[in-house]
Design a protein around this motif. Structure first.
Motif, PDB file in Angstrom:
ATOM      1  N   THR A 291       0.828  -1.207   0.000  1.00  0.00           N
ATOM      2  CA  THR A 291       0.000   0.000   0.000  1.00  0.00           C
ATOM      3  C   THR A 291       0.859   1.253   0.000  1.00  0.00           C
ATOM      4  N   GLN A 292       1.927   1.247   0.803  1.00  0.00           N
ATOM      5  CA  GLN A 292       2.801   2.421   0.839  1.00  0.00           C
ATOM      6  C   GLN A 292       3.470   2.652  -0.509  1.00  0.00           C
ATOM      7  N   LEU A 293       3.871   1.583  -1.175  1.00  0.00           N
ATOM      8  CA  LEU A 293       4.533   1.733  -2.469  1.00  0.00           C
ATOM      9  C   LEU A 293       3.565   2.244  -3.533  1.00  0.00           C
ATOM     10  N   ILE A 294       2.330   1.755  -3.502  1.00  0.00           N
ATOM     11  CA  ILE A 294       1.329   2.242  -4.454  1.00  0.00           C
ATOM     12  C   ILE A 294       1.046   3.727  -4.202  1.00  0.00           C
ATOM     13  N   ASN A 295       0.857   4.089  -2.932  1.00  0.00           N
ATOM     14  CA  ASN A 295       0.599   5.493  -2.613  1.00  0.00           C
ATOM     15  C   ASN A 295       1.770   6.378  -3.010  1.00  0.00           C
ATOM     16  N   ALA A 296       2.987   5.916  -2.739  1.00  0.00           N
ATOM     17  CA  ALA A 296       4.169   6.713  -3.076  1.00  0.00           C
ATOM     18  C   ALA A 296       4.284   6.886  -4.589  1.00  0.00           C
ATOM     19  N   TYR A 297       4.014   5.818  -5.316  1.00  0.00           N
ATOM     20  CA  TYR A 297       4.051   5.896  -6.781  1.00  0.00           C
ATOM     21  C   TYR A 297       3.031   6.908  -7.287  1.00  0.00           C
ATOM     22  N   ARG A 298       1.812   6.826  -6.778  1.00  0.00           N
ATOM     23  CA  ARG A 298       0.758   7.713  -7.271  1.00  0.00           C
ATOM     24  C   ARG A 298       1.013   9.166  -6.887  1.00  0.00           C
ATOM     25  N   ARG A 299       1.568   9.391  -5.704  1.00  0.00           N
ATOM     26  CA  ARG A 299       1.916  10.763  -5.319  1.00  0.00           C
ATOM     27  C   ARG A 299       2.907  11.358  -6.295  1.00  0.00           C
ATOM     28  N   SER A 300       3.831  10.534  -6.760  1.00  0.00           N
ATOM     29  CA  SER A 300       4.881  11.019  -7.644  1.00  0.00           C
ATOM     30  C   SER A 300       4.445  11.094  -9.103  1.00  0.00           C
ATOM     31  N   GLU A 301       3.758  10.058  -9.587  1.00  0.00           N
ATOM     32  CA  GLU A 301       3.503   9.931 -11.014  1.00  0.00           C
ATOM     33  C   GLU A 301       2.140  10.448 -11.453  1.00  0.00           C
ATOM     34  N   THR A 302       1.152  10.390 -10.577  1.00  0.00           N
ATOM     35  CA  THR A 302      -0.198  10.874 -10.936  1.00  0.00           C
ATOM     36  C   THR A 302      -0.739  11.758  -9.808  1.00  0.00           C
ATOM     37  N   PRO A 303      -0.047  12.853  -9.508  1.00  0.00           N
ATOM     38  CA  PRO A 303      -0.417  13.668  -8.346  1.00  0.00           C
ATOM     39  C   PRO A 303      -1.786  14.330  -8.456  1.00  0.00           C
ATOM     40  N   ASP A 304      -2.305  14.490  -9.669  1.00  0.00           N
ATOM     41  CA  ASP A 304      -3.589  15.184  -9.843  1.00  0.00           C
ATOM     42  C   ASP A 304      -4.784  14.240  -9.783  1.00  0.00           C
ATOM     43  N   VAL A 305      -4.541  12.937  -9.711  1.00  0.00           N
ATOM     44  CA  VAL A 305      -5.633  11.961  -9.652  1.00  0.00           C
ATOM     45  C   VAL A 305      -5.960  11.683  -8.192  1.00  0.00           C
ATOM     46  N   PRO A 306      -7.226  11.833  -7.778  1.00  0.00           N
ATOM     47  CA  PRO A 306      -7.586  11.589  -6.371  1.00  0.00           C
ATOM     48  C   PRO A 306      -7.189  10.184  -5.924  1.00  0.00           C
ATOM     49  N   ASN A 307      -6.672  10.083  -4.713  1.00  0.00           N
ATOM     50  CA  ASN A 307      -6.279   8.786  -4.149  1.00  0.00           C
ATOM     51  C   ASN A 307      -6.736   8.753  -2.699  1.00  0.00           C
ATOM     52  N   TYR A 308      -7.946   8.253  -2.482  1.00  0.00           N
ATOM     53  CA  TYR A 308      -8.517   8.286  -1.134  1.00  0.00           C
ATOM     54  C   TYR A 308      -7.702   7.439  -0.159  1.00  0.00           C
ATOM     55  N   MET A 309      -7.003   6.418  -0.645  1.00  0.00           N
ATOM     56  CA  MET A 309      -6.213   5.566   0.248  1.00  0.00           C
ATOM     57  C   MET A 309      -5.171   6.394   0.993  1.00  0.00           C
ATOM     58  N   ASP A 310      -4.500   7.252   0.267  1.00  0.00           N
ATOM     59  CA  ASP A 310      -3.473   8.092   0.866  1.00  0.00           C
ATOM     60  C   ASP A 310      -4.097   9.076   1.852  1.00  0.00           C
ATOM     61  N   VAL A 311      -5.186   9.689   1.414  1.00  0.00           N
ATOM     62  CA  VAL A 311      -5.860  10.692   2.253  1.00  0.00           C
ATOM     63  C   VAL A 311      -6.383  10.068   3.538  1.00  0.00           C
ATOM     64  N   GLU A 312      -6.918   8.857   3.450  1.00  0.00           N
ATOM     65  CA  GLU A 312      -7.557   8.219   4.598  1.00  0.00           C
ATOM     66  C   GLU A 312      -6.582   7.428   5.468  1.00  0.00           C
ATOM     67  N   GLY A 313      -5.301   7.423   5.137  1.00  0.00           N
ATOM     68  CA  GLY A 313      -4.312   6.798   6.000  1.00  0.00           C
ATOM     69  C   GLY A 313      -4.061   5.327   5.747  1.00  0.00           C
ATOM     70  N   PHE A 314      -4.513   4.808   4.594  1.00  0.00           N
ATOM     71  CA  PHE A 314      -4.250   3.402   4.297  1.00  0.00           C
ATOM     72  C   PHE A 314      -2.742   3.207   4.132  1.00  0.00           C
ATOM     73  N   GLY A 315      -2.213   2.174   4.777  1.00  0.00           N
ATOM     74  CA  GLY A 315      -0.772   1.922   4.692  1.00  0.00           C
ATOM     75  C   GLY A 315       0.050   2.945   5.436  1.00  0.00           C
ATOM     76  N   ALA A 316      -0.484   3.526   6.498  1.00  0.00           N
ATOM     77  CA  ALA A 316       0.207   4.585   7.235  1.00  0.00           C
ATOM     78  C   ALA A 316       1.588   4.120   7.701  1.00  0.00           C
ATOM     79  N   ALA A 317       2.597   4.952   7.443  1.00  0.00           N
ATOM     80  CA  ALA A 317       3.969   4.585   7.808  1.00  0.00           C
ATOM     81  C   ALA A 317       4.118   4.420   9.315  1.00  0.00           C
ATOM     82  N   ASP A 318       3.481   5.320  10.093  1.00  0.00           N
ATOM     83  CA  ASP A 318       3.644   5.209  11.541  1.00  0.00           C
ATOM     84  C   ASP A 318       2.933   3.972  12.091  1.00  0.00           C
TER      85      ASP A 318
END
Length: 777
Positions: A291-318
């Protein structure tokens, strides 16, 4: 990996309304809903009935949609009480219809009933709620057990842990080095250890996507709906529970509660097998890593596409860090207890095998810490990670002074290794830069360095230099000191001597131990009384026809029990030795580099300037480095008498590591950190002393920490057996310490200087629990 970017279809609401009316005979108000890769909308008819209009991603194969629709119809037939959507057929009696977007791409369009309820993400979920969710997930799994579709067993799904190794190229998208290492370790563990075991587990078609946005709760927080079957697959049954745990632990404080409650609820309906429970920790870690790798990829490569997983804390690093801190062994023990399974020690055989191999290859004397010994596989910062997944707070190892695998030091070593590594018979800048930095730190006349590979070698060369300068043979040391392993230096390391005899040229000095001295330790002239013992030692050498060539002092008196500085003592010893013609060696291997908090060098705590400084262990944060720093005339005299060269001493890579360590200490203000945290730890230990009678004395100099244990405070009776037990109890509480002192009754703590207040509090709490457990035993 085609859904890594996950761009959904983009039909207009008018287009969707037209297709719903024409193909499904539905009319009403349409509201857009979020979907990761499809386009979802809600249609509410005039009579209040609602439906979900689903337009599949153009890349979604039809057989997978057929599989989803088929499982919903299967559940409706075999378990109609499970709240999942119902399928609405087209006006022609078909399950789906093909529609074309403005860009010419074709999509499958289908309709499901809309389930009323509150998204779990909008509800405060407690342990009881999670138990209900776990039970419902197990019931859903039972209902799906008799269903099979070829598409579920033949798909590349982003969330399938079995695809973990495909994500390795995306590790570069995680910027934080420690987190990147944690994610990489989880993937490596899965690929090397977990995946080979999966074929032995129960497997079937599973939902594989239970989380706060696919779960509806009704009154009383009962489960009112399970939606979105787009990620279902055929795989090990335990994947279902692992995925739910991963997606529900969106914050560190939820980790233990979610793990325990979901598992308890699930197990109450579908009893888990021991093999499944034992893999659950690694499966959750793998899902978190993915999940963290998918979120990191999307933050970098498709920053304008909504990603609720990242926003909602899925795969939270802490949250992943919190789970890793709990460790595989502890998590598995908790889950086995929850499931009523016997506790196991899956690593016991491995440890025994390592012990057998070690005795055969390295000698019968193990010389290891703890009982049973630890099998460590990874370090980061102040944490060490064992093969069984347990993480330990390292309060013992003074070698990685700026933290295990410190990124700047590692990078300096790697970078220089790629360029050049050779000896100092060639000119180079690294060794000069390092020597100049060290001599500036030493200040004054100590302006020349020579390099070796360890503290033992540095002390050996310092002794040779002292003998060459003075022409004398006598060597003075503390009565239980440790300074190294060469033949010459072993002679002045009484703590390592098991014969009870000293070399003819060695004399020991009484340690300035205020606590062991009793009332005399509080005398105003205690320092002078202890220093005067040097007169006795010097006179003893004289009776054997010798003069002192040198005295060697560890400024923190580690082996003697980490004694706090006694003002005037070291100065008094140095003065006596110099008057007798000898040199003064400050062994800064353990006390230097800011460990004692107030000064960079430990000897500065005593208000003295030595003739020779020696360093080792921490100088390279684990990379082998040793150095001798002295006055030019002393060193020149030595090399005129004896050719000296160390092939690896001062090599390019070692010097680069040493420079990086100095940079980290300076840039991160670690000396100041040692002083601040030392004061915090001392206050905490003094508070513990009020509650635990075993604590006889507390001494703290920065992050050089000693706790003397006694069975009787009045008599100061050493508690050696209790100290040994406490060291192992602390290990059980995931804190690593050592023991020290003549009687082995002193807890020794020398954590890396990157120790934080939270780390200190963790250690203090563990000490409190361990002392309580020891008292109760």
């Amino acid at each position: 990996m085609k859904f890594l970017s996950a761009t959904p279809p983009l039909f207009t609401l008018d287009e969707i309304e037209g297709h719903a009316r024409r193909h499904f005979g539905l009319e009403g108000t349409i509201t857009p809903l979020y979907s990761e890769r499809d386009q979802n909308s809600r249609l509410r008819a005039a009579d209040g009935t609602a439906f979900i209009l689903k337009i599949a991603n153009a890349d979604e194969p039809f057989d997978m949609l057929d599989c989803q629709i088929g499982v919903l119809r299967h559940i409706e037939r075999v378990a109609p009480d499970i709240p999942v959507p119902r399928v609405r057929l087209t006006v022609n009696g078909e399950k789906t219809v093909r529609i074309t977007a403005a860009d010419g791409r074709s999509h499958d369009f289908y309709v499901l009933s809309y389930l009323e309820g509150d998204l779990a993400a909008q509800v405060a979920m407690d342990a009881q709620t999670f138990r209900r969710v776990g039970a419902m997930q197990a019931r859903l799994g039972l209902a799906m057990r008799g269903y099979f579709h070829a598409a579920a067993g033949n798909r590349d799904l982003l969330w399938d842990p079995r695809m973990a190794d495909r994500y390795r190229p995306y590790l570069t998208f995680i910027a934080e080095p420690d987190q990147r290492d944690l994610v990489a370790a989880a993937i490596d563990r899965f690929v090397g250890t977990v995946r080979p075991q999966l074929d032995t587990l129960r497997a079937q078609v599973i939902h594989c996507d239970m989380h706060e946005h696919n779960l509806l709760l009704g009154p009383g927080r009962d489960v009112a709906g399970i939606i979105d079957f787009g990620d279902m697959l055929h795989g090990p049954l335990i994947f279902d529970l692992a995925g739910a745990v991963c997606d529900f632990i969106t914050a560190p404080e939820r980790v233990e509660m979610v793990l325990n409650a979901l598992t308890a609820g699930y197990h109450g309906v579908t009893p888990l097998e021991a093999a499944e429970v034992d893999l659950l920790y690694d499966l959750v870690m793998t899902r978190l890593a993915i999940t963290q790798l998918i979120n990191a990829y999307r933050r970098s490569e498709t920053p304008d596409v909504p990603n609720y997983m990242d926003v909602e804390g899925f795969g939270a690093a802490d949250a992943m860090q919190a789970l890793a801190a709990l460790g595989r062994a502890r998590v598995t023990a908790i889950l086995r207890k929850t499931c009523g399974l016997p506790q196991s020690q899956p690593q016991a055989n491995e440890v025994e095998e390592l012990i057998r191999r070690r005795r055969k290859a390295m000698g019968s004397e193990l010389y290891v810490f703890y009982d049973p010994p630890l099998h460590l596989v990874r370090g980061e910062g102040v944490w060490l990670h064992a093969a069984d997944g347990t993480s330990y707070l390292d309060c013992y190892n003074n070698v990685p002074i700026v933290g295990h695998c410190q990124p700047d030091v590692v990078e300096a070593i790697v970078r220089q290794s790629r360029l050049l590594n050779t000896n100092t018979r060639y000119l180079g800048t690294q060794v000069l830069d390092y020597a100049e930095r060290l001599t500036v730190l030493a200040g004054g006349e100590l302006s020349v360095c020579t390099f070796v590979n360890s503290g033992s070698e540095a002390n050996d060369i310092a002794w040779r230099i002292a003998r060459a300068w003075t022409g004398a043979q006598g060597f003075l040391t503390q009565d239980f000191a440790y300074h190294g392993i060469t033949e010459a230096i072993d002679a002045v390391s009484p703590s390592a001597n098991r014969t009870g005899t000293l070399a003819r040229h060695v004399r020991t000095l009484m340690a300035p131990d205020r606590y062991r001295a009793g009332p005399a330790g509080q005398d105003a002239d205690f320092a002078g009384t202890c220093a005067a013992d040097a007169d006795r030692a010097i006179e003893s050498l004289a009776r054997d026809g010798m003069k002192p060539a040198a005295v060697i002092v560890d400024s923190a008196f580690i082996a003697n029990g980490l004694l706090e500085p006694v003002p005037g003592y070291v100065a008094g010893v140095f003065d006596r030795v110099r008057r007798a013609g000898g040199l003064c060696i400050a062994d800064e291997v353990q006390s230097g580099f800011g460990r004692m908090g107030q000064h960079f060098w430990g000897y500065q705590m005593h208000g003295v300037v030595p003739d020779i400084i020696t360093i080792g262990k921490p100088a390279g944060n684990g990379h082998p480095i040793g150095a001798v720093i002295t006055r030019p005339e002393i060193y020149d005299h030595f090399i005129r008498q004896s050719a000296f060269f160390s092939t690896f001493g001062g090599n390019n890579v070692s010097s680069a590591a040493g420079l990086a360590v100095l940079d980290v200490i300076e840039n991160q203000k670690l000396m100041e950190n040692a002083a601040t945290l030392g004061a915090h730890v001392k206050a905490g230990l003094l508070a513990l002393k009020q509650r635990h009678s075993l604590i006889g004395d507390v001494r703290v100099s920065g992050l050089a920490i000693g706790i003397e244990l006694v069975t009787d405070r009045e008599l100061r009776t050493p508690a050696a057996a209790e100290t040994k037990k406490l060291v192992n109890l602390l290990r059980d509480h995931r804190v690593l310490v050592g023991s020290e002192g003549v009687d082995g009754n002193i807890i020794k703590m020398r954590p890396p200087l990157v120790f934080t207040r939270a780390d200190a509090d963790f250690a203090l709490q563990a000490l409190d629990r361990a002392f309580s457990a020891l008292s109760a035993a």
